[in-house]
Design a protein around this motif. Structure first.
Motif, PDB file in Angstrom:
ATOM      1  N   GLN A   1      -7.295   2.923  -5.217  1.00 28.58           N
ATOM      2  CA  GLN A   1      -7.669   3.053  -3.814  1.00 28.58           C
ATOM      3  C   GLN A   1      -9.045   3.701  -3.741  1.00 28.58           C
ATOM      4  O   GLN A   1      -9.177   4.908  -3.866  1.00 28.58           O
ATOM      5  CB  GLN A   1      -6.621   3.901  -3.072  1.00 28.58           C
ATOM      6  N   GLY A   2     -10.056   2.921  -3.572  1.00 26.52           N
ATOM      7  CA  GLY A   2     -11.426   3.422  -3.509  1.00 26.52           C
ATOM      8  C   GLY A   2     -12.129   3.261  -4.839  1.00 26.52           C
ATOM      9  O   GLY A   2     -11.662   3.747  -5.858  1.00 26.52           O
TER      10      GLY A   2
ATOM     11  N   HIS B   1     -12.852   3.247   0.488  1.00 27.71           N
ATOM     12  CA  HIS B   1     -11.652   3.764   1.122  1.00 27.71           C
ATOM     13  C   HIS B   1     -12.087   4.585   2.321  1.00 27.71           C
ATOM     14  O   HIS B   1     -12.788   4.107   3.185  1.00 27.71           O
ATOM     15  CB  HIS B   1     -10.831   4.553   0.100  1.00 27.71           C
TER      16      HIS B   1
ATOM     17  N   ASP C   1       0.848   5.042  -0.986  1.00 29.68           N
ATOM     18  CA  ASP C   1      -0.035   6.164  -1.334  1.00 29.68           C
ATOM     19  C   ASP C   1       0.717   7.415  -1.786  1.00 29.68           C
ATOM     20  O   ASP C   1       0.095   8.443  -2.015  1.00 29.68           O
ATOM     21  CB  ASP C   1      -0.873   6.568  -0.108  1.00 29.68           C
TER      22      ASP C   1
ATOM     23  N   SER D   1      -0.805   2.967  -5.175  1.00 31.91           N
ATOM     24  CA  SER D   1      -2.245   3.231  -5.208  1.00 31.91           C
ATOM     25  C   SER D   1      -2.560   4.573  -5.849  1.00 31.91           C
ATOM     26  O   SER D   1      -1.885   5.565  -5.591  1.00 31.91           O
ATOM     27  CB  SER D   1      -2.799   3.240  -3.779  1.00 31.91           C
TER      28      SER D   1
ATOM     29  N   ILE E   1      -0.232  10.371  -4.407  1.00 30.16           N
ATOM     30  CA  ILE E   1      -1.163  11.472  -4.142  1.00 30.16           C
ATOM     31  C   ILE E   1      -0.404  12.783  -3.933  1.00 30.16           C
ATOM     32  O   ILE E   1      -0.848  13.845  -4.349  1.00 30.16           O
ATOM     33  CB  ILE E   1      -2.092  11.150  -2.951  1.00 30.16           C
TER      34      ILE E   1
ATOM     35  N   HIS F   1       0.836  -1.200   0.000  1.00 31.14           N
ATOM     36  CA  HIS F   1       0.000   0.000   0.000  1.00 31.14           C
ATOM     37  C   HIS F   1       0.876   1.257   0.000  1.00 31.14           C
ATOM     38  O   HIS F   1       1.213   1.785   1.049  1.00 31.14           O
ATOM     39  CB  HIS F   1      -0.915  -0.013   1.226  1.00 31.14           C
TER      40      HIS F   1
ATOM     41  N   THR G   1      -5.461   7.174  -5.776  1.00 32.46           N
ATOM     42  CA  THR G   1      -6.683   7.601  -5.102  1.00 32.46           C
ATOM     43  C   THR G   1      -7.429   8.559  -6.017  1.00 32.46           C
ATOM     44  O   THR G   1      -6.834   9.186  -6.889  1.00 32.46           O
ATOM     45  CB  THR G   1      -6.359   8.306  -3.768  1.00 32.46           C
ATOM     46  N   THR G   2      -8.715   8.662  -5.828  1.00 37.59           N
ATOM     47  CA  THR G   2      -9.535   9.552  -6.649  1.00 37.59           C
ATOM     48  C   THR G   2     -10.400  10.397  -5.728  1.00 37.59           C
ATOM     49  O   THR G   2     -11.013   9.886  -4.799  1.00 37.59           O
ATOM     50  CB  THR G   2     -10.422   8.733  -7.608  1.00 37.59           C
ATOM     51  N   ASN G   3     -10.444  11.682  -5.998  1.00 37.66           N
ATOM     52  CA  ASN G   3     -11.235  12.613  -5.195  1.00 37.66           C
ATOM     53  C   ASN G   3     -12.712  12.232  -5.290  1.00 37.66           C
ATOM     54  O   ASN G   3     -13.335  12.378  -6.343  1.00 37.66           O
ATOM     55  CB  ASN G   3     -11.011  14.035  -5.696  1.00 37.66           C
TER      56      ASN G   3
END
Length: 175
Positions: free
Chosen positions: A127-128, A153, A23, A68, A26, A21, A70-72
């Protein structure tokens, strides 16, 4: 930063350490944090920001990881799909650059080839599931680039509620 003991270094060098994982991408998107350059732990000591970069992962003996994306979740569903596609392309470009000393991998054979070449084997994950809600066929076009999709997430997604402390309401389970 503490250095590894000789014994710990020997174990790390002989092991296939994989971080499941990562992150850090971002911070590249928000602040231009260059994953290919060595950074310190930042003003917060590595908490929340400055957790990892490719040179420090190599120094620590981390041979591979799942990077990962991530998306807003506050964008529109269409906006999340578009942002995810841009972010996937951007991460793949970073990993492919010579300074990264990394290879985007998808399979065990890819992993073995990257490791044979002394490269960081970079798997990519979502992620999500928020990124997927605007296009039910998104995985058909990008799924071969990914090894993991986390359906929820920090916030709820169309797939179900989060288990994070940010959860609002009951727990209806996955949809």
């Amino acid at each position: 930063m503490r250095s590894l003991s000789n014994h710990a270094r020997e174990i790390a060098d002989k092991s296939e350490i994989i971080d499941l994982h990562l992150d850090t991408f971002i911070w590249n998107r928000f602040f231009g944090y260059d994953l290919r350059k060595k950074h310190g732990r930042g003003p917060l000591g590595g908490v929340f920001f400055g957790q990892a970069d490719l040179p420090r992962l190599r120094e620590a003996g981390v041979k591979s990881g799942i990077w990962s994306i991530t998306t807003n979740p506050f964008r529109t569903a269409t906006g999340r799909v578009q942002a995810f596609r841009r972010n996937l392309s951007r991460l793949k470009e970073i990993l492919a650059s010579p300074a990264a000393q990394a290879v985007h991998v998808r399979t065990h054979a890819d992993y073995l080839n990257a490791r044979k070449d002394g490269k960081h084997a970079a798997f990519i994950g979502i992620q999500g599931g928020n990124a997927l809600e605007g296009d039910p066929f998104l995985l058909n076009s990008v799924g071969t680039d990914l090894v993991k999709v986390t359906l929820v997430h920090l916030l709820n997604s169309g797939f179900g509620p989060t288990s994070s402390p940010a959860r609002i309401g009951g727990d209806p389970g996955l949809t």
